[in-house]
Design a protein around this motif. Sequence first.
Motif, PDB file in Angstrom:
ATOM      1  N   SER A   1       1.081 -34.837  61.735  1.00 11.98           N
ATOM      2  CA  SER A   1       1.324 -36.317  62.697  1.00 11.98           C
ATOM      3  C   SER A   1       2.572 -36.687  63.557  1.00 11.98           C
ATOM      4  O   SER A   1       2.026 -36.509  64.639  1.00 11.98           O
ATOM      5  N   SER A   2       2.921 -37.359  63.051  1.00 15.04           N
ATOM      6  CA  SER A   2       3.776 -38.189  63.682  1.00 15.04           C
ATOM      7  C   SER A   2       5.101 -37.927  64.287  1.00 15.04           C
ATOM      8  O   SER A   2       5.342 -37.906  65.461  1.00 15.04           O
ATOM      9  N   LEU A   3       5.386 -35.676  64.063  1.00 11.06           N
ATOM     10  CA  LEU A   3       6.697 -35.177  64.893  1.00 11.06           C
ATOM     11  C   LEU A   3       5.262 -34.535  65.511  1.00 11.06           C
ATOM     12  O   LEU A   3       6.636 -33.724  65.832  1.00 11.06           O
ATOM     13  N   SER A   4       4.060 -34.618  65.485  1.00  5.94           N
ATOM     14  CA  SER A   4       3.565 -33.429  66.207  1.00  5.94           C
ATOM     15  C   SER A   4       4.123 -31.838  65.885  1.00  5.94           C
ATOM     16  O   SER A   4       4.540 -31.495  67.055  1.00  5.94           O
TER      17      SER A   4
ATOM     18  N   GLU B   1       3.515 -27.033  57.701  1.00  7.91           N
ATOM     19  CA  GLU B   1       4.162 -25.820  57.474  1.00  7.91           C
ATOM     20  C   GLU B   1       5.701 -26.401  57.671  1.00  7.91           C
ATOM     21  O   GLU B   1       6.579 -26.905  56.727  1.00  7.91           O
ATOM     22  N   THR B   2       5.766 -25.999  58.821  1.00  5.99           N
ATOM     23  CA  THR B   2       7.221 -27.110  59.148  1.00  5.99           C
ATOM     24  C   THR B   2       6.921 -28.489  58.790  1.00  5.99           C
ATOM     25  O   THR B   2       8.634 -29.298  58.571  1.00  5.99           O
ATOM     26  N   ALA B   3       6.511 -28.987  58.507  1.00  2.00           N
ATOM     27  CA  ALA B   3       6.460 -30.464  58.067  1.00  2.00           C
ATOM     28  C   ALA B   3       7.423 -30.701  56.871  1.00  2.00           C
ATOM     29  O   ALA B   3       7.694 -31.617  56.473  1.00  2.00           O
ATOM     30  N   GLU B   4       6.326 -29.585  55.777  1.00  2.00           N
ATOM     31  CA  GLU B   4       6.804 -29.943  54.483  1.00  2.00           C
ATOM     32  C   GLU B   4       7.871 -28.999  54.479  1.00  2.00           C
ATOM     33  O   GLU B   4       9.115 -29.881  53.695  1.00  2.00           O
TER      34      GLU B   4
ATOM     35  N   ASN C   1      11.908 -43.054  58.687  1.00  2.00           N
ATOM     36  CA  ASN C   1      10.930 -43.777  59.267  1.00  2.00           C
ATOM     37  C   ASN C   1       9.821 -44.020  58.991  1.00  2.00           C
ATOM     38  O   ASN C   1       9.221 -44.767  58.991  1.00  2.00           O
ATOM     39  N   VAL C   2       8.992 -43.140  59.222  1.00  2.00           N
ATOM     40  CA  VAL C   2       7.985 -42.443  59.226  1.00  2.00           C
ATOM     41  C   VAL C   2       7.207 -43.428  57.745  1.00  2.00           C
ATOM     42  O   VAL C   2       6.092 -42.928  57.698  1.00  2.00           O
ATOM     43  N   LEU C   3       7.821 -42.288  56.779  1.00  2.00           N
ATOM     44  CA  LEU C   3       7.315 -42.497  55.253  1.00  2.00           C
ATOM     45  C   LEU C   3       7.982 -44.028  54.663  1.00  2.00           C
ATOM     46  O   LEU C   3       7.338 -44.381  53.465  1.00  2.00           O
ATOM     47  N   ARG C   4       8.668 -44.850  55.637  1.00  2.00           N
ATOM     48  CA  ARG C   4       8.827 -46.152  55.105  1.00  2.00           C
ATOM     49  C   ARG C   4       8.121 -46.602  54.408  1.00  2.00           C
ATOM     50  O   ARG C   4       8.139 -47.638  53.103  1.00  2.00           O
TER      51      ARG C   4
END
Length: 163
Positions: free
Chosen positions: A19-22, A26-29, A63-66
């Motif tokens: 969601s955050s990186l649009s 699969e790509t996020a993983e 940053n997204v998961l901080r």
Amino acid sequence: VLARSFGAGGKAWTEKLASSLSVSKETAERHKRDFGIVKIARDSDQATSQVEPPNVLGEMIYNVLRADLEETLGEVERSYRYALQCFPKRHPGPLILTGGGANMNNLDALLAEKLGIDVVVPSFDRSIPGQELDFSQVCQQVREPIGTFACAIGLAVHEGAMS
């Protein structure tokens, strides 16, 4: 042994990154596993950054998961404090990471640095260093790394998780 599961982890982190990186899940993983998390480089880290190219995507993931990572750090710290209060004469063993987020690049190093304890991710080819537990025989009989079997622990810890 104190077994804990946390609300935010592998799947939730992948969805948050997508969601955050649009990007797709699969790509996020793939990014989560390949680039992992990297703490933001400071000016004092200039010498290190000149030797290694900066991992910008790793910094973005961090940053997204901080907030989730800080919450997890707090929970792990509370768990260790609890165990040490219950068994004050015992020396704490390592934190054994399992589950969907365990294989995220640099997560074990971040936890070890912040908590000051050994952090290991069980794998096919090694037992847990310094421990009596040896996963090598089990690992020869299964296709997946032993750490991925955390689902069984999670189901045992969370009564009614299947409903």
